[in-house]
Design a protein around this motif. Structure first.
Motif: not given
Length: 312
Positions: A205-225
């Motif tokens: 549910y995070v809008p595309a282009g939103a800034v997220v923490p490095p843990e999310v940006d680098r490690h959580d699957p983008a299609d789950a974020v």
């Protein structure tokens, strides 16, 4: 880094190693650096965090491993990837690359689902976008009479979901049904149409282009974020499909971005098949999940008051 061996041994005291690690993590921008250093030390020494002060010190080999884990965490690799598990309500779930790490705020949605499920003697509960299985497996553990179905579309996440489901079944929980499917499919779970008592969903549910923490940006699957340009690309079809799957009086709970406190209840109201629409805050007071009940008459509502903000 200098070592401080315990008197008469070649072991370094946990307190000294943790203090050094906490400083390194704090310098790297890790929140709760001291707590995470303690968790890594407890994991490596095989003791509960609360008994860390009573543990034997680190052997040189253990200290090397600890320092390596601290360096990886300082590089913002998720703590849960380093330990291989994530705590969620009363469970410890296996997690790692390819699956979204469950967050504490989602425990509120799971708890709401458990409470709602108690309205039926043997509820049918569906968890969409199940990921590691956190919500589905919590419901299965806390509502032993429930039949729980977990739906996930990512092959990588499905492997973690199946692993956790098998582990919980072996521990004595009622087995959870796992379905590999796209939750936006118009014919999703067609055999359950009109039969579901509780439907829960923690979608991307995070809008595309939103800034997220490095843990999310680098490690959580983008299609789950990320959930499309406005973060609602998955929520919209989930709301529509849930209205088909729910029995009259059945309930829906869907987690959303903290910018969606008005948008998601508005979508539920606009659908016309829901009533008792409310939005709920997380522990920090931010809008976090919306709930609604399928109209008892099974029909669409006309225009009128839409929704309210809940207190919990």
């Amino acid at each position: 880094m200098p070592q401080h061996p315990s008197e008469g041994t070649k072991r370094e005291r946990p307190s000294a190693a943790v203090a050094r690690a906490a400083r390194a993590l704090a310098a790297a921008g890790v929140e709760a650096a001291r707590a995470e250093a303690e968790l890594l030390a407890a994991y490596l020494l095989g003791v509960p965090r609360g008994r860390l002060a009573l543990a034997d010190g680190f052997t040189p080999e253990q200290l090397d491993r600890f320092d390596a884990l601290v360096a990886r965490r300082a590089d913002r690799e998720p703590l849960q990837h380093l330990t291989g598990s994530a705590a969620f309500r009363h469970l410890e779930l296996a997690v790692g690359p390819g699956v979204f790490v469950p967050r504490p705020e989602t425990e509120l949605l799971a708890g709401w689902g458990v409470e709602q499920g108690r309205r039926w003697p043997a509820p049918l509960v569906v968890d969409l976008c199940s990921g590691s299985g956190a919500i589905a497996l919590s419901v299965a553990q806390e509502l032993p009479a429930a039949r729980v179905v977990a739906v996930e579309g990512s092959p990588a996440a499905l492997s973690w979901l199946r692993r956790n489901a098998a582990s919980r079944a072996a521990a004595g929980d009622r087995p959870v049904g796992v379905v590999a499917a796209d939750v936006t499919a118009p014919d999703l779970l067609a055999d359950l149409a009109g039969r579901v008592d509780v439907l829960l969903c923690n979608p991307p549910y995070v809008p595309a282009g939103a800034v997220v923490p490095p843990e999310v940006d680098r490690h959580d699957p983008a299609d789950a974020v990320f959930g499309g340009a406005d973060g609602l690309a998955v929520i919209r079809p989930v709301i529509a499909r849930a209205a088909v799957l729910l029995r009259p009086g059945g309930v829906l709970g869907v987690e959303h971005d903290d910018t969606h406190g008005t948008a998601v209840p508005g979508l539920l109201a606009a659908d016309g098949r829901y009533e008792a629409i409310a939005d709920h805050p997380d522990l920090a007071g931010r809008p976090r999940f919306a709930t609604a009940s399928r109209r008892a008459d099974g029909q669409h509502a006309g225009p009128g008051p839409a929704w309210q903000t809940a207190s919990s």
